[in-house]
Design an enzyme around this catalytic site. Structure first.
Site, PDB file in Angstrom:
ATOM      1  N   LYS A   1       0.997  -1.199   0.113  1.00 34.88           N
ATOM      2  CA  LYS A   1      -0.120   0.015   0.053  1.00 34.88           C
ATOM      3  C   LYS A   1       0.969   1.356  -0.033  1.00 34.88           C
ATOM      4  CE  LYS A   1      -2.865  -3.233   0.392  1.00 34.88           C
ATOM      5  NZ  LYS A   1      -4.079  -3.890   0.724  1.00 34.88           N
TER       6      LYS A   1
HETATM    7  C1  LIG Z   1      -4.932  -5.145   1.295  1.00 34.26           C
HETATM    8  C2  LIG Z   1      -6.297  -4.929   1.457  1.00 34.26           C
HETATM    9  C3  LIG Z   1      -7.358  -5.216   2.461  1.00 34.26           C
HETATM   10  C4  LIG Z   1      -6.329  -5.999   3.757  1.00 34.26           C
HETATM   11  O1  LIG Z   1      -5.595  -5.433   4.307  1.00 34.26           O
HETATM   12  P1  LIG Z   1      -4.562  -6.016   5.066  1.00 34.26           P
HETATM   13  O2  LIG Z   1      -3.774  -5.474   5.996  1.00 34.26           O
HETATM   14  O3  LIG Z   1      -3.769  -6.884   4.127  1.00 34.26           O
HETATM   15  O4  LIG Z   1      -5.353  -7.224   6.100  1.00 34.26           O
HETATM   16  C5  LIG Z   1      -8.447  -5.024   2.567  1.00 34.26           C
HETATM   17  N1  LIG Z   1      -9.284  -4.566   1.499  1.00 34.26           N
HETATM   18  C6  LIG Z   1      -8.338  -4.227   0.168  1.00 34.26           C
HETATM   19  C7  LIG Z   1      -9.276  -3.575  -1.021  1.00 34.26           C
HETATM   20  C8  LIG Z   1      -7.152  -4.470   0.386  1.00 34.26           C
HETATM   21  O5  LIG Z   1      -6.853  -4.003  -0.865  1.00 34.26           O
END
Ligand SMILES: *Cc1c(COP(=O)(O)O)cnc(C)c1O
Length: 373
Positions: free
Chosen positions: A182
């Site tokens: 991210k």
């Molecule tokens: C990455 C992601 C998540 C989950 O996040 P984590 O920190 O990996 O648990 C949830 N929703 C979307 C759309 C994502 O891309």
């Protein structure tokens, strides 16, 4: 893999702030960086409150819990998203209702959501997928008219805007993830944002094992330990300082690929711009047109042989064995766009830490490989 699909960028105050944690001994979830990170993110996005947690998945779990929906309530969400969006629902007695997405934006839309509303519908979950925000205004309006709660999953969209306003500012509850792919990472981590103090109080309570506020070690409810550590928050504070730069960098990566791949026959590139947003290319996501005589797996295998890392698109939630087990009627549902994207879509190296100078070479490999099919 010479060209890994994701490479984070850790090039600011991360080490200084981590050193501070070690030197002061604040390494658990107590410590000044946690609150500072919560304040930084809430201020950036323009929300009254925020709660740092261990992951985006944990954030979604706490968000659904905090809505206090009666058992049997239906939650509408697109099938084309990560399992985290639905994984808390069985435990909370909620029922997911999956809708399709637009095959070009990868996002769902108000028409698809409206058609799925029943008397049992109580909430809508909208994720922003792969870099373009969902067209939110009509969905928020629909939700208001039907008295539905909205959870905005902005995990892939921190720093992105919708009509100039920050993603993460739109849901009754909005969430972020800080996984290393991210734009802001804490290694693992997540955050919940909301304006309603009661929702935030509930989330803080359940994040921390639902400790009784009067008498410690008494629990009227069963909560979870979803507390972010000071170490993770220290990383997050350093990362927030670079968020605008990181978003620009993502756009540069996307533009470089758009340029280099624009004339590849049979390869559908991401939309650069909609009325309400410029793509931030959370990942650089491509789809094989029907003229290509191969699916994503075959092309990805060929790219891997040439050192280009790739990832499959999401596998639709209505087809997930774990969810069909819990909700058997999913077995017969068909959502053609989500299914097609899963079969024909993949993304290519586009992490913030990638070398922009590699994009011409990677693009050339992609062109050569596509031509073989
Ligand atoms: C990455 C992601 C998540 C989950 O996040 P984590 O920190 O990996 O648990 C949830 N929703 C979307 C759309 C994502 O891309």
């Amino acid at each position: 893999m010479p060209y890994p699909v994701n490479q984070p960028l850790i090039d600011g105050n991360e080490l200084n702030y981590l050193k501070e944690c070690i030197e002061t001994g604040w390494i658990s979830s107590e410590g000044p960086f946690v609150e500072r990170f919560e304040r930084d993110v809430a201020a950036y996005v323009g929300r009254a409150h925020s709660v740092a947690v261990t992951s985006g998945t944990a954030a979604l779990h706490l968000a659904f819990d905090a809505l206090r929906l009666p058992p049997g309530s239906e939650v509408i969400m697109p099938a084309f998203t990560i399992i985290s969006c639905a994984s808390a629902l069985p435990e909370l007695g909620l029922v997911p209702v999956f809708v399709d997405v637009d095959e070009n934006t990868f996002n769902t839309n108000v028409e698809l959501i409206e058609a799925a509303i029943t008397p049992k519908t109580k909430a809508i979950l909208v994720p922003h997928i792969y870099g373009l925000p969902v067209d939110l205004d009509p969905i928020l309006d629909l939700a208001r008219r039907h008295g539905l709660k909205v959870i905005e999953d902005a995990a892939e969209a921190i720093g992105q805007t919708y009509w100039g306003k920050q993603c993460g500012s739109f849901g009754d509850i909005s969430i972020f993830s800080f996984y290393p792919n991210k734009h802001v990472t804490t290694g693992e981590g997540g955050m919940i944002l909301a304006d309603d103090p009661e929702i935030i109080a509930r989330i803080r309570f359940m994040r921390n094992l639902a400790f009784d506020s009067q008498r410690r070690y008494i629990h009227a409810e069963l909560g979870w330990n979803y507390r972010m550590t000071n170490l993770q928050a220290a990383l997050g504070c350093a990362q927030m300082e670079k968020l605008p730069r990181n978003v620009e960098l993502k756009r540069k990566i996307g533009a470089a690929y758009n340029n280099a791949l624009g004339d590849v026959e049979g390869l559908r590139l991401p939309i650069a711009q909609t009325d309400f947003a410029e793509n931030i290319y959370w990942v650089y996501a491509v789809v094989l047109e029907d003229t290509i005589n191969a699916d994503a797996s075959q092309v990805m295998a060929a790219l891997g042989k040439h050192g280009v890392g790739t990832r499959h698109f999401f596998y639709p939630l209505h087809m997930q064995p774990a969810l069909i087990n819990r909700y058997p009627s999913l077995a017969t549902q068909r959502l053609p766009n989500s299914e097609k994207l899963a079969e024909r879509g993949f993304y290519v190296p586009s992490g913030l830490g990638m070398n922009l100078n590699d994009i011409p070479e990677i693009s050339q490999i992609i062109k050569d490989v596509i031509r073989e099919f």
